[in-house]
Enzyme design. Sequence first.
Site: not given
Length: 408
Positions: A267, A293, A408
């Site tokens: 951010e 793995h 938003k």
Amino acid sequence: MIFSHDFSAKESPERTTIKDNAFAVVSHERSSGTIGYYSLPSHSLSLIDEVNDYASQNPFLAAITDIALIGIGGSSLGTKGIDSLLKSKRDTIRNLHFFENTDPVNISETLATLKKESTLFIVASKSGTTIETVSILKTVISYYGLDIEGLDKDRIIIITDGGSPLSQFADHYGMKQFAIAPNVGGRFSVLSAVGIVPLTLAGYDTKALLAGADTFLTRFFNHQEKHVIDKACFLFENSKTITTNIVFAYANELENLCKWYVQLWGESLGKVNVHGTTVGLTPQALTGSVDQHSFLQLLIEGPKDKSVTFIRIHDFENDLQIPNLSLKYLEKTDFVNTKSFNELINLQCDSTKESLQISGVSTDTITFEKINEESIGSIIIYYELLTSLVGAMMEINPYDQPGVELGK
């Protein structure tokens, strides 16, 4: 904490100028007070006293065994990361629970685990209008039938910007509230009321947490932690070719702290700079030895566009050993018999790092001697400083989030 790296770069007048300019930027941010996280290690000490005064004046807290933190992103991730690291090492007086996503199954399960009579609800939102947080607050009030106009108002603590809609809500109902300073961004706020209030009420040593951060911050500005600016410069200088920084954490309990780092890094640094150029470094968090793995193949033989930061714990303070037991057809694994799992996971970390170095991947390592409040405070301020330095070198504002606001 111990910091080491295998990358190196020859100093040059240009490189020295880049580092000096970045240091000047963060020094000005600190001394001018324009950016508030630098002052939190000292200023939040008085906040601890305020929390303790609040607790002593409210005898109903004696019956509180659980704290439910309602928040998302910067209002939750750092606190959850600290709690994850410490809860196995401390006998806390209250357990922390987190409402941080609008996943209906998770919300329902968390609600079912808590009882109204023994739970304190802390609502954290810097803006005071975060849709996820407010929606969950409404759900909590409805589910438990909280009488917020009566005595149940004391079961809710509000943490937000002064004067925000959530602050006005708290004023209207007479709820206890703690303010977030306007010059402290959400993702840099873990050492503010956002983290200090719930962690103090849970019973953690938040004074030691702040002391660890303050010591590291002071050492950095006294030029005693030069590795921070060296790493920032390496990341900046190679940002066009090494576009991803991976944190490979060798302990399950580090996972949530790494999620905090991912938000802080992504951010803050994914921006358009003053020249109109898109810049940014992609953060990725992995857990060792599990992801050896799954992801290691890509790191070793895939594109060399990633750097890897290993985070390890020297002393887990747990002596669990591999039994001296030989199993039919599995005898070739007996060479690790009687070793502790503490030794095993750190050997796996070292061997993974060595294999990456042989393959030409740039690495660095952060080692916790032991997990405690002081060391956690140090790594929090370390990553905040690193973020600010890289932002200064990239010529961006690491403290705004226009992309998030668009979402938003």
